[in-house]
Motif scaffolding. Structure first.
Motif, PDB file in Angstrom:
ATOM      1  N   GLN A 286       3.199 -17.444  13.350  1.00  0.00           N
ATOM      2  CA  GLN A 286       2.598 -16.320  14.684  1.00  0.00           C
ATOM      3  C   GLN A 286       3.379 -16.948  15.786  1.00  0.00           C
ATOM      4  O   GLN A 286       3.876 -16.203  16.524  1.00  0.00           O
ATOM      5  CB  GLN A 286       1.035 -16.869  14.696  1.00  0.00           C
ATOM      6  CG  GLN A 286       0.592 -16.018  16.292  1.00  0.00           C
ATOM      7  CD  GLN A 286       0.623 -14.712  15.609  1.00  0.00           C
ATOM      8  OE1 GLN A 286       1.193 -13.871  14.465  1.00  0.00           O
ATOM      9  NE2 GLN A 286      -0.262 -14.375  16.387  1.00  0.00           N
TER      10      GLN A 286
ATOM     11  N   ARG B 295      -9.733  -3.518  12.227  1.00  0.00           N
ATOM     12  CA  ARG B 295     -11.597  -3.745  11.743  1.00  0.00           C
ATOM     13  C   ARG B 295     -11.618  -4.060  14.028  1.00  0.00           C
ATOM     14  O   ARG B 295     -12.099  -5.216  14.251  1.00  0.00           O
ATOM     15  CB  ARG B 295     -11.813  -4.693  11.220  1.00  0.00           C
ATOM     16  CG  ARG B 295     -11.760  -4.907   9.711  1.00  0.00           C
ATOM     17  CD  ARG B 295     -12.757  -5.636   9.177  1.00  0.00           C
ATOM     18  NE  ARG B 295     -12.337  -6.744   7.620  1.00  0.00           N
ATOM     19  CZ  ARG B 295     -12.062  -5.585   6.446  1.00  0.00           C
ATOM     20  NH1 ARG B 295     -13.445  -4.514   6.540  1.00  0.00           N
ATOM     21  NH2 ARG B 295     -11.669  -5.866   5.328  1.00  0.00           N
TER      22      ARG B 295
ATOM     23  N   ILE C  13      -9.146  -0.225   4.645  1.00  0.00           N
ATOM     24  CA  ILE C  13      -8.233  -1.571   5.896  1.00  0.00           C
ATOM     25  C   ILE C  13      -6.964  -0.713   4.872  1.00  0.00           C
ATOM     26  O   ILE C  13      -5.532  -1.343   6.311  1.00  0.00           O
ATOM     27  CB  ILE C  13      -7.861  -2.603   5.545  1.00  0.00           C
ATOM     28  CG1 ILE C  13      -8.782  -3.624   4.193  1.00  0.00           C
ATOM     29  CG2 ILE C  13      -9.395  -3.261   6.636  1.00  0.00           C
ATOM     30  CD1 ILE C  13      -7.200  -3.000   2.963  1.00  0.00           C
TER      31      ILE C  13
ATOM     32  N   ALA D  13      -2.535  -8.403   3.935  1.00  0.00           N
ATOM     33  CA  ALA D  13      -2.093  -7.060   2.661  1.00  0.00           C
ATOM     34  C   ALA D  13      -3.235  -6.294   3.689  1.00  0.00           C
ATOM     35  O   ALA D  13      -3.725  -5.407   3.813  1.00  0.00           O
ATOM     36  CB  ALA D  13      -2.916  -6.915   1.779  1.00  0.00           C
ATOM     37  N   ASN D  14      -3.478  -6.682   5.212  1.00  0.00           N
ATOM     38  CA  ASN D  14      -4.490  -6.192   6.331  1.00  0.00           C
ATOM     39  C   ASN D  14      -5.761  -6.329   5.899  1.00  0.00           C
ATOM     40  O   ASN D  14      -6.163  -5.563   6.248  1.00  0.00           O
ATOM     41  CB  ASN D  14      -3.534  -4.685   6.674  1.00  0.00           C
ATOM     42  CG  ASN D  14      -4.094  -4.527   7.930  1.00  0.00           C
ATOM     43  OD1 ASN D  14      -4.111  -5.509   8.802  1.00  0.00           O
ATOM     44  ND2 ASN D  14      -5.124  -3.430   7.963  1.00  0.00           N
ATOM     45  N   LEU D  15      -6.071  -6.950   4.891  1.00  0.00           N
ATOM     46  CA  LEU D  15      -7.453  -7.478   3.992  1.00  0.00           C
ATOM     47  C   LEU D  15      -8.246  -7.949   5.776  1.00  0.00           C
ATOM     48  O   LEU D  15      -9.492  -7.652   5.475  1.00  0.00           O
ATOM     49  CB  LEU D  15      -7.679  -8.308   3.569  1.00  0.00           C
ATOM     50  CG  LEU D  15      -6.729  -7.933   2.073  1.00  0.00           C
ATOM     51  CD1 LEU D  15      -6.649  -9.120   1.182  1.00  0.00           C
ATOM     52  CD2 LEU D  15      -7.922  -6.852   1.269  1.00  0.00           C
ATOM     53  N   GLN D  16      -7.546  -8.090   6.287  1.00  0.00           N
ATOM     54  CA  GLN D  16      -8.784  -8.829   7.512  1.00  0.00           C
ATOM     55  C   GLN D  16     -10.282  -8.899   7.689  1.00  0.00           C
ATOM     56  O   GLN D  16     -11.012  -9.418   8.081  1.00  0.00           O
ATOM     57  CB  GLN D  16      -8.851  -7.992   8.639  1.00  0.00           C
ATOM     58  CG  GLN D  16      -7.507  -6.813   9.379  1.00  0.00           C
ATOM     59  CD  GLN D  16      -7.393  -5.492   9.453  1.00  0.00           C
ATOM     60  OE1 GLN D  16      -8.734  -5.550  10.229  1.00  0.00           O
ATOM     61  NE2 GLN D  16      -7.484  -4.577   8.862  1.00  0.00           N
TER      62      GLN D  16
ATOM     63  N   TYR E  30       1.049  -1.219   0.451  1.00  0.00           N
ATOM     64  CA  TYR E  30       0.528   0.023   0.290  1.00  0.00           C
ATOM     65  C   TYR E  30       0.610   0.867  -0.355  1.00  0.00           C
ATOM     66  O   TYR E  30      -0.044   1.907  -0.645  1.00  0.00           O
ATOM     67  CB  TYR E  30      -1.017  -0.154   1.696  1.00  0.00           C
ATOM     68  CG  TYR E  30      -1.955  -0.667   1.537  1.00  0.00           C
ATOM     69  CD1 TYR E  30      -2.246  -1.229   0.035  1.00  0.00           C
ATOM     70  CD2 TYR E  30      -2.250  -2.286   2.252  1.00  0.00           C
ATOM     71  CE1 TYR E  30      -3.877  -2.667   0.263  1.00  0.00           C
ATOM     72  CE2 TYR E  30      -3.258  -2.654   2.608  1.00  0.00           C
ATOM     73  CZ  TYR E  30      -3.667  -3.355   1.439  1.00  0.00           C
ATOM     74  OH  TYR E  30      -4.825  -4.215   1.884  1.00  0.00           O
TER      75      TYR E  30
ATOM     76  N   SER F 251      -3.891 -10.207  15.553  1.00  0.00           N
ATOM     77  CA  SER F 251      -3.022 -10.819  15.295  1.00  0.00           C
ATOM     78  C   SER F 251      -2.603 -10.315  13.726  1.00  0.00           C
ATOM     79  O   SER F 251      -3.044  -9.680  12.770  1.00  0.00           O
ATOM     80  CB  SER F 251      -3.522 -12.225  14.535  1.00  0.00           C
ATOM     81  OG  SER F 251      -3.205 -13.007  16.068  1.00  0.00           O
ATOM     82  N   PRO F 252      -1.468 -10.396  12.638  1.00  0.00           N
ATOM     83  CA  PRO F 252      -1.723  -9.892  11.535  1.00  0.00           C
ATOM     84  C   PRO F 252      -2.078 -10.666  10.326  1.00  0.00           C
ATOM     85  O   PRO F 252      -2.970 -11.809  10.479  1.00  0.00           O
ATOM     86  CB  PRO F 252       0.193 -11.259  10.762  1.00  0.00           C
ATOM     87  CG  PRO F 252       0.642 -11.064  12.496  1.00  0.00           C
ATOM     88  CD  PRO F 252      -0.912 -11.409  13.361  1.00  0.00           C
ATOM     89  N   SER F 253      -2.538 -10.003   9.511  1.00  0.00           N
ATOM     90  CA  SER F 253      -3.273 -10.446   7.799  1.00  0.00           C
ATOM     91  C   SER F 253      -3.165 -10.185   6.599  1.00  0.00           C
ATOM     92  O   SER F 253      -1.890  -9.054   6.832  1.00  0.00           O
ATOM     93  CB  SER F 253      -5.195 -10.115   8.431  1.00  0.00           C
ATOM     94  OG  SER F 253      -5.367  -9.969   7.106  1.00  0.00           O
TER      95      SER F 253
END
Lengths: 189, 189
Positions: A106, A181, A166, B40-43, A68, B36-38
Motif C-alpha cells: 500500500q 461495500r 462485488i 479479488a475485491n472480496l472486501q 472476473y 483501499s485494494p482488496s
C-alpha cells in the motif's frame, strides 16, 4: 490530502507501456516500503525491481489478470506494465510474513499514485516459473507482484448493490467499474 | 508529500490518553480502508470502533506491548490509547484474508498521522479473551488491533548496524529508537 490519493489509487491493469518508469523511481518507492511498519520490526521483506523490456518480459507471462473478466486474457502488447516491484519474504529472517507485505504494497502504490503512476497488486502468480525465470533463490518466498506504469484506463468506484455482488466489470466503453461495500456495512460495532 | 507522512507514521505506544478521538474520526479512517485494494475485491474485512473509556478498558488488557522492551509492561493509565480500530475477517465472505488487513491498516495509520494522531498495529492479542469481552461473533476472525491517540513519545529511525540487530530500544530520556535496514540491503535484484 491522503484521501484523494487513496481514491485515486485504483487497481489499473492497462498502461501506456512505452512510458518508461526509471529505476530511481522504483528505488524511491521501495524506500517508502522500508520506512513502513513491520511486525516486531523484523523487516523480512526484500524486493526485486524491473523496468527494462527484457526483464519485464520474464515477469509478465507468469501473472494472472482480472479474474472476473473471463473474456480478457490481460493487457495486450503496448498496454502492459512498464515496471514491476516483486515483494519477497526472506525465510532466513522470519518464518512468516503476516500482513507486512500488505502494509508495504500500500505504501508503494500510494507513492506511485502520487507520482502520476498507477498499478495493481497481483497475488495470482505462477510462482515456480517466475522463480525459475528470475533465478530467485529458495531462501525467498514470492509474496506479491506489483505491476506499475502510467494508467491507460478509467476506473470508477461504485456502491455494492442489494444483491451484494462485488465483482468488478468493464463496460462497452472500457471503463472498469468496482463495487465497494458501504461504510455502514463494514463497521459492525 | 506521502514520504513525509510515512516517515512521521511511527509505531507509537504512549499517548495523551485524555485527548479523545471522536467516532466520526474513526469512521473517516475506516472509509480510507474501505477505498483501499482488496484481493479479488472480496472486501471481507469488518471493523469494530472504540473511543469511550468504558469500551477501551475492555480492549486494553488483551494487548501485548513492545516485545523487545522486557521491563516495560505497556502504557500506564494516563498514557493509554484514546481509541481503537479492530480489524476482523468475515469468514462468511472469504476463507483467508491474505494481506488485505495490512493494506487497510496502513491506510488507516497514514490517515491518523495526517490528522495529528498516531498509533500502533498490534497483532499480539489475547484473541479469545477479547472476543469474549466484546462479544465478537465466531463468524469473525480477529486479525489486528490498531491503537490510536495523540502520541506522547518521540520515535527516532536509525540504520541497522553491522551486527544486524533490528530490536528497537528506549534510551534514558524515553526516546524510542528503531533500527531500519538500509535500502541496498532490501533490494536484491
Amino acid at each position: 490530502m491522503l484521501r484523494d490519493l487513496i481514491v485515486k489509487n485504483r487497481s489499473y491493469r492497462r498502461f501506456f507501456q512505452e512510458q518508461a518508469v526509471d529505476i530511481d523511481t522504483l528505488r524511491e518507492l521501495v524506500d517508502l516500503a522500508r520506512l513502513s511498519p513491520s511486525a516486531a520490526n523484523l523487516q523480512p521483506l526484500k524486493y526485486i525491481l524491473s523496468c527494462t523490456p527484457e526483464k519485464n518480459a520474464l515477469i509478465f507471462p507468469h501473472l494472472a489478470w482480472a479474474g472476473y473478466l473471463k473474456d480478457w486474457p490481460g493487457p495486450c502488447e503496448g498496454e502492459r506494465p512498464a515496471a514491476y516491484i516483486i515483494i519477497l519474504g526472506d525465510k532466513r529472517l522470519s518464518e512468516s510474513f503476516g500482513c507486512d507485505y500488505g502494509i508495504t504494497a500500500q505504501s508503494i502504490l500510494l507513492g506511485a499514485t502520487e507520482k502520476g503512476l498507477g498499478g495493481c497488486m497481483i497475488a495470482s502468480v505462477e510462482r515456480d516459473q517466475l522463480r525459475k525465470d528470475l533465478d530467485v533463490p529458495s531462501d525467498y518466498e514470492i509474496l506479491l507482484v506489483l505491476a506499475l506504469g502510467k494508467p491507460k484506463e478509467t476506473v470508477a468506484i461504485e456502491t455494492v448493490g442489494p444483491a451484494g455482488d462485488i465483482k468488478y466489470w468493464r463496460d462497452s466503453e472500457g471503463v472498469h467499474h468496482v463495487p465497494k461495500r458501504p461504510l455502514d456495512e463494514i463497521i459492525i460495532g
